[in-house]
Design a protein around this motif. Structure first.
Motif, PDB file in Angstrom:
ATOM      1  N   PHE A  80      71.837  -0.101  59.923  1.00 45.97           N
ATOM      2  CA  PHE A  80      70.059  -0.648  60.135  1.00 45.97           C
ATOM      3  C   PHE A  80      69.993  -1.917  60.639  1.00 45.97           C
ATOM      4  O   PHE A  80      70.248  -2.394  59.812  1.00 45.97           O
ATOM      5  N   ILE A  81      68.892  -2.109  61.016  1.00 48.27           N
ATOM      6  CA  ILE A  81      68.840  -3.992  61.827  1.00 48.27           C
ATOM      7  C   ILE A  81      67.268  -3.712  62.053  1.00 48.27           C
ATOM      8  O   ILE A  81      66.577  -3.308  62.692  1.00 48.27           O
ATOM      9  N   GLY A  82      66.749  -4.708  61.240  1.00 52.99           N
ATOM     10  CA  GLY A  82      65.324  -5.172  61.291  1.00 52.99           C
ATOM     11  C   GLY A  82      64.913  -6.304  62.547  1.00 52.99           C
ATOM     12  O   GLY A  82      65.528  -6.143  63.121  1.00 52.99           O
ATOM     13  N   PRO A  83      63.628  -5.753  63.096  1.00 53.73           N
ATOM     14  CA  PRO A  83      63.323  -6.115  64.357  1.00 53.73           C
ATOM     15  C   PRO A  83      63.495  -7.552  64.581  1.00 53.73           C
ATOM     16  O   PRO A  83      64.094  -8.371  65.670  1.00 53.73           O
ATOM     17  N   ASP A  84      63.384  -8.410  63.630  1.00 50.59           N
ATOM     18  CA  ASP A  84      63.703  -9.564  63.926  1.00 50.59           C
ATOM     19  C   ASP A  84      65.504 -10.468  63.964  1.00 50.59           C
ATOM     20  O   ASP A  84      65.460 -11.115  63.509  1.00 50.59           O
ATOM     21  N   CYS A  85      66.657  -9.344  64.090  1.00 53.22           N
ATOM     22  CA  CYS A  85      67.730  -9.732  63.979  1.00 53.22           C
ATOM     23  C   CYS A  85      68.412  -9.501  65.305  1.00 53.22           C
ATOM     24  O   CYS A  85      68.260  -8.074  65.480  1.00 53.22           O
ATOM     25  N   PRO A  86      68.717 -10.021  65.755  1.00 50.81           N
ATOM     26  CA  PRO A  86      69.297 -10.068  67.827  1.00 50.81           C
ATOM     27  C   PRO A  86      70.220  -9.212  67.584  1.00 50.81           C
ATOM     28  O   PRO A  86      71.127  -9.679  66.451  1.00 50.81           O
ATOM     29  N   PHE A  87      70.504  -8.082  67.976  1.00 52.17           N
ATOM     30  CA  PHE A  87      71.799  -6.814  68.259  1.00 52.17           C
ATOM     31  C   PHE A  87      72.517  -7.004  69.496  1.00 52.17           C
ATOM     32  O   PHE A  87      71.306  -6.771  69.951  1.00 52.17           O
ATOM     33  N   GLY A  88      73.181  -6.150  69.911  1.00 49.79           N
ATOM     34  CA  GLY A  88      73.409  -5.193  71.732  1.00 49.79           C
ATOM     35  C   GLY A  88      74.806  -4.904  71.417  1.00 49.79           C
ATOM     36  O   GLY A  88      75.731  -4.840  70.224  1.00 49.79           O
ATOM     37  N   TRP A  89      75.109  -4.679  72.310  1.00 46.62           N
ATOM     38  CA  TRP A  89      76.490  -3.749  72.677  1.00 46.62           C
ATOM     39  C   TRP A  89      76.711  -3.836  73.361  1.00 46.62           C
ATOM     40  O   TRP A  89      76.608  -4.855  75.054  1.00 46.62           O
ATOM     41  N   PRO A  90      77.832  -5.576  73.422  1.00 47.38           N
ATOM     42  CA  PRO A  90      78.688  -5.899  74.371  1.00 47.38           C
ATOM     43  C   PRO A  90      80.028  -5.388  75.112  1.00 47.38           C
ATOM     44  O   PRO A  90      80.060  -4.549  74.980  1.00 47.38           O
ATOM     45  N   SER A  91      80.290  -5.496  76.507  1.00 49.76           N
ATOM     46  CA  SER A  91      81.486  -4.870  76.653  1.00 49.76           C
ATOM     47  C   SER A  91      82.157  -5.321  76.840  1.00 49.76           C
ATOM     48  O   SER A  91      83.602  -6.429  76.817  1.00 49.76           O
ATOM     49  N   THR A 110      57.135  -6.650  55.750  1.00 52.01           N
ATOM     50  CA  THR A 110      58.422  -7.450  55.956  1.00 52.01           C
ATOM     51  C   THR A 110      59.235  -6.718  55.491  1.00 52.01           C
ATOM     52  O   THR A 110      60.046  -7.448  55.634  1.00 52.01           O
ATOM     53  N   SER A 111      59.441  -5.986  55.340  1.00 51.74           N
ATOM     54  CA  SER A 111      60.681  -5.185  55.043  1.00 51.74           C
ATOM     55  C   SER A 111      60.330  -3.554  55.114  1.00 51.74           C
ATOM     56  O   SER A 111      59.362  -2.784  54.533  1.00 51.74           O
ATOM     57  N   PHE A 112      61.492  -2.379  55.200  1.00 47.79           N
ATOM     58  CA  PHE A 112      61.342  -1.004  56.148  1.00 47.79           C
ATOM     59  C   PHE A 112      62.349  -0.461  55.210  1.00 47.79           C
ATOM     60  O   PHE A 112      63.790  -1.177  55.249  1.00 47.79           O
ATOM     61  N   SER A 113      62.648   0.479  54.322  1.00 50.64           N
ATOM     62  CA  SER A 113      63.685   0.932  53.467  1.00 50.64           C
ATOM     63  C   SER A 113      64.300  -0.521  52.291  1.00 50.64           C
ATOM     64  O   SER A 113      65.489  -0.559  52.505  1.00 50.64           O
ATOM     65  N   GLY A 114      63.589  -1.098  52.401  1.00 46.41           N
ATOM     66  CA  GLY A 114      63.886  -2.383  51.514  1.00 46.41           C
ATOM     67  C   GLY A 114      64.830  -3.558  52.344  1.00 46.41           C
ATOM     68  O   GLY A 114      65.777  -4.365  51.882  1.00 46.41           O
ATOM     69  N   LEU A 115      64.566  -3.063  53.671  1.00 54.64           N
ATOM     70  CA  LEU A 115      65.130  -4.005  54.950  1.00 54.64           C
ATOM     71  C   LEU A 115      64.749  -5.454  55.290  1.00 54.64           C
ATOM     72  O   LEU A 115      63.772  -5.163  55.585  1.00 54.64           O
ATOM     73  N   PRO A 116      64.694  -6.266  55.036  1.00 54.99           N
ATOM     74  CA  PRO A 116      63.903  -7.852  55.280  1.00 54.99           C
ATOM     75  C   PRO A 116      63.772  -7.720  56.678  1.00 54.99           C
ATOM     76  O   PRO A 116      65.111  -7.381  57.164  1.00 54.99           O
TER      77      PRO A 116
END
Length: 287
Positions: A80-91, A110-116
């Motif tokens: 579960f990833i917040g909108p201000d946390c960058p992520f991706g799927w590398p090759s 500011t949080s969703f399901s307790g996640l900042p």
């Protein structure tokens, strides 16, 4: 701007299984994905996203990049990833999986399901919590693919359910797998229904499982059948009623579901080694 700080949705190839509205419909849900992916070929660069992203791995061990760090995921992992946390799927070779994914619109929380907003969580989904999450995804997918004037209301309700399911999965409040939960529920039902005429059939109806499954669960946990366990707690309660509450034998037998006194006395003697009348005499001689 550095790519990892961009806010974007990188869509898979058009023949992959996903949903995204063609225009802004004001829905609480902005993206769904499901099915198989080979991220060694269909890699996605790191970036922040337009909403709160949750991915559940159903098969495989893909590699996800979160804040530039490669993280190996596994079956029944929830990310579960917040909108201000960058992520991706590398090759990365072998980074294949089957998964389901939601992206819920960023509504300024500011949080969703307790996640900042700038954080992420990875957890193992207990067996009993996996199916409800998958059902939530299935229901959301069916709703957006059959859009009507009630879809927005449905998705608002689905988002609330989703939040509860994810928060429970992340906190793992019960600490029990589905087997332990079923056994505990069966025990609770039995203790409240000691007068049942068909306890095994009724408890199976209550739990919505087969009698063979219930038998297997109790055999593995207690070394005896569910019927044997039920008889044990019924006979323990019978002795308590006779000795502690000073109930009459006939009254005790009927309160525990016996129609015939002889059947009760026979069952009591088999379990306790003496007839109920003996315990009753002992209680009278030791007031």
């Amino acid at each position: 701007m550095n790519q990892a700080t961009d806010r974007h949705i990188f869509f898979p190839t058009k023949d992959r299984s996903y949903w995204h509205p063609d225009r802004d419909l004001g829905l609480p849900l902005s993206y769904l994905a499901w099915g198989r992916r080979d991220f060694s070929i269909e890699f996605l660069p790191d970036c922040m996203h337009e909403g709160w992203v949750c991915t559940v791995i159903e098969e495989g061990s893909p590699i996800m990049s979160i804040r530039g760090r490669e993280v190996e995921l596994g079956k029944r992992n929830l990310v579960f990833i917040g909108p201000d946390c960058p992520f991706g799927w590398p090759s990365i070779e072998g980074s294949t999986c089957r998964f389901v994914q939601w992206m819920w619109n960023d509504q300024g929380e500011t949080s969703f399901s307790g996640l900042p907003r700038d954080e992420y969580r990875i957890c193992d989904i207990p067996r009993g919590k996996f199916k409800p999450l998958r059902q939530n995804h299935d229901q959301c997918r069916s709703e957006v693919l059959n859009f009507d004037h009630l879809t927005e209301r449905f998705l608002e309700a689905a988002r609330e359910v989703f939040e509860i399911l994810v928060e429970r999965a992340m906190k793992n409040e019960l600490g029990e797998d589905v087997t332990d939960v079923r056994i505990r529920q069966a025990q609770d039902w039995m203790s409240k229904n000691l007068d049942s005429k068909e306890p095994i059939a009724r408890v199976c109806d209550y739990l919505d499982i087969s009698q063979s499954t219930l038998h297997r669960l109790f055999k593995a946990k207690f070394g005896k059948s569910a019927a044997g366990y039920f008889q044990q707690i019924r006979m323990v309660e019978a002795k308590r009623l006779l000795t502690e509450e000073r109930k009459f034998i006939k009254e005790t037998a009927f309160s525990l579901g016996y129609h015939h006194l002889n059947d009760f006395s026979r069952a009591y003697k088999t379990f306790h080694g003496c007839p109920p009348s003996q315990h009753q005499r002992e209680m009278k001689s030791n007031p």
